[in-house]
Each structure stands twice: as structure tokens, then as C-alpha cells.
Design an enzyme around this catalytic site. Structure first.
Site, PDB file in Angstrom:
ATOM      1  N   ASN A  74       0.912  -1.125   0.081  1.00  0.00           N
ATOM      2  CA  ASN A  74       0.078  -0.081   0.014  1.00  0.00           C
ATOM      3  C   ASN A  74       0.877   0.984   0.014  1.00  0.00           C
ATOM      4  O   ASN A  74       0.461   2.389  -0.425  1.00  0.00           O
ATOM      5  CB  ASN A  74      -0.927  -0.051   1.334  1.00  0.00           C
ATOM      6  CG  ASN A  74      -1.586   1.502   1.474  1.00  0.00           C
ATOM      7  OD1 ASN A  74      -2.613   1.851   0.784  1.00  0.00           O
ATOM      8  ND2 ASN A  74      -1.091   1.993   2.445  1.00  0.00           N
ATOM      9  N   TYR A 139       4.434   9.979 -10.271  1.00  0.00           N
ATOM     10  CA  TYR A 139       3.409   9.077  -9.852  1.00  0.00           C
ATOM     11  C   TYR A 139       2.971   8.230 -10.571  1.00  0.00           C
ATOM     12  O   TYR A 139       2.668   7.133 -10.545  1.00  0.00           O
ATOM     13  CB  TYR A 139       2.395   9.893  -9.148  1.00  0.00           C
ATOM     14  CG  TYR A 139       1.309   9.156  -8.323  1.00  0.00           C
ATOM     15  CD1 TYR A 139       1.707   8.413  -7.182  1.00  0.00           C
ATOM     16  CD2 TYR A 139       0.135   9.083  -8.901  1.00  0.00           C
ATOM     17  CE1 TYR A 139       0.488   7.800  -6.547  1.00  0.00           C
ATOM     18  CE2 TYR A 139      -0.949   8.474  -8.307  1.00  0.00           C
ATOM     19  CZ  TYR A 139      -0.771   7.819  -7.269  1.00  0.00           C
ATOM     20  OH  TYR A 139      -1.925   7.149  -6.651  1.00  0.00           O
ATOM     21  N   LYS A 143       2.681   4.047 -11.026  1.00  0.00           N
ATOM     22  CA  LYS A 143       1.598   3.243 -10.947  1.00  0.00           C
ATOM     23  C   LYS A 143       1.218   2.399 -12.197  1.00  0.00           C
ATOM     24  O   LYS A 143       0.821   1.269 -12.275  1.00  0.00           O
ATOM     25  CB  LYS A 143       0.486   4.234 -10.620  1.00  0.00           C
ATOM     26  CG  LYS A 143       0.388   4.893  -9.270  1.00  0.00           C
ATOM     27  CD  LYS A 143       0.408   3.746  -8.208  1.00  0.00           C
ATOM     28  CE  LYS A 143       0.359   4.386  -6.708  1.00  0.00           C
ATOM     29  NZ  LYS A 143       0.327   3.134  -5.875  1.00  0.00           N
TER      30      LYS A 143
END
Length: 239
Positions: A74, A139, A143
């Protein structure tokens, strides 16, 4: 469903990670949180900005909890800024936390799982794993990489009985998004108006998806990304 299982949750001290950790505890699981400053009774301290520190952290997990049935990757960081001026050190740090340490955690957990006869890994990706957004180059690159790793590792580790999947959340009500809404950075009406389900997600929406992928009910599911975004990524229409 998860009684007596041992799960490791990275970044499990706040936000979605904390909700996942608590949701697993509520099902009777033993949960180890990996974070920079976890409660010593519930976790192991590690700085995921330094991927080389991960193997030793997992040795401490195994010494204390004895086994690893599931891992939830996470932990993640981001920084908003124009890509023409984006600092390379910031770019590298985001990739270290979001990709390299995620792989290191997965590898360490998978070694334990292989010795046990199997296990499940769930990584938190993002709806931006399928799209782009302005001023979030590092980012979004990270991802996208999470999904690539999910598919690659599912192939590599399936023969060991290890399933590897991802959950890709959209806009979720957390302390961070609540603050952004209060400061006018996020326009709730505009965002919810574009979503087919017309609402922000709740942490419980992500927790439920993670629990499913960890569970025996998903025993024939691997290499997949479960998108939990209220339909954001399937709506190409802008009013």
C-alpha cells in the site's frame, strides 16, 4: 475468512493502509504494519525510500510472526509539479518507494510464501495506472509500473502457488482528500458529476476489494487489476 492468517501491510499507519490493516484485524487476522514509525506492538519500522532495507525488515517480520500468508503493498508517495522542471531526485525517490521497494517487499514475501506452499500479494495501484493526469509524471509512471509488475510476477510466481493482483482506487475519502476539498483543490461536484456512481469512494470500498483478492474466493484470480473508482475510467464523456 482470514482467521489466524498473517498479513503484512506496507504504509499501514494512515489512510487507506490503516483501513486495510484494521479490516483484516476485524476478520481475526494477525497484521504486521511496515512503515517508518509503526506502533511497535503492531509493526516493523522500515524506510521504504531505501529499498535495500527491505530484506532485513522481512526477516524481522518472520522472526516475530512466523509466516506470511499475504502482503498488501500500500505504501506510496507523490509530488505534483510541472514535468519540464521536475527534480530528478524527487522522481527517483518516488520510483524507489512506489516501484523498487514494492518489488523488494513482494520478493521477500514471495520467498516465505513459496516455502509455505503459497500466498497472495495485492498491490495498491491507481485509476491513473490506466490514464494520465497533468503534473504527476513520476507518480503516474510508478503506478503504470505497478500493473506491469503485477502481471510479470503473477507469471513468475504462479507455479509456487502465489497469486499477485492489484487494486486500482479512484477518488477515496481520506484525510488527504478531505483537506484538498476544504482548500478548494478538488471540486467535489465536478468529480462526482463525472462518475457514473456519483460519489467519492470510502476506504471500505478499497478494503473490501483487497480482502476479496487475498481470500480463497479469489483463488483462481491472478495478474489482474480490480478498479475501484466509481466508474471514472469508463466514462469518456465530459459535460
Amino acid at each position: 475468512m482470514h482467521t489466524d492468517r498473517v498479513y503484512v501491510v506496507t504504509g499501514g499507519t494512515r489512510g487507506i493502509g490503516a483501513a486495510i490493516a484494521q479490516g483484516l484485524r476485524d476478520d481475526g487476522a494477525r497484521v504486521c504494519v511496515l512503515a517508518r514509525q509503526p506502533d511497535p506492538a503492531e509493526g516493523v519500522a522500515v524506510d521504504l525510500a531505501d529499498p535495500s532495507s527491505v530484506p532485513a525488515a522481512f526477516e524481522r517480520v518472520l522472526d516475530r510472526w512466523g509466516r506470511i500468508d499475504g502482503l498488501v503493498n500500500n505504501a506510496g508517495i507523490s509530488k505534483v509539479g510541472p514535468s519540464l522542471d521536475y527534480d530528478l531526485a524527487d522522481f527517483a525517490r518516488i520510483l524507489d518507494v512506489n516501484v523498487t521497494s514494492l518489488f523488494a517487499c513482494s520478493q521477500a514475501a514471495a520467498k516465505a510464501m513459496a516455502a509455505q506452499g503459497g500466498g497472495s500479494i495485492v498491490s495498491i495501484a491507481s485509476m491513473t495506472s490506466f490514464t494520465g493526469q497533468p503534473e504527476r509524471a513520476a507518480y503516474i509512471a510508478s503506478k503504470h509500473a505497478v500493473l506491469g509488475l503485477t502481471r510479470a510476477l503473477a507469471n513468475d510466481w504462479g507455479p509456487h502457488g502465489i497469486r499477485v493482483n492489484a487494486v486500482s482506487p479512484g477518488y477515496i475519502r481520506t484525510d488527504l482528500t478531505t483537506d484538498l476539498i476544504a482548500r478548494g483543490v478538488l471540486d467535489v461536484d465536478a468529480i462526482e458529476g463525472r462518475m457514473p456512481l456519483r460519489r467519492f469512494g470510502q476506504p471500505s470500498d478499497v478494503v473490501g476489494a483487497v480482502k476479496f483478492l487475498l481470500s480463497a474466493e479469489a483463488g483462481y484470480t491472478t495478474g489482474q487489476a480490480l478498479v475501484v473508482d466509481g466508474g471514472w475510467t469508463v466514462n469518456g464523456y465530459f459535460k
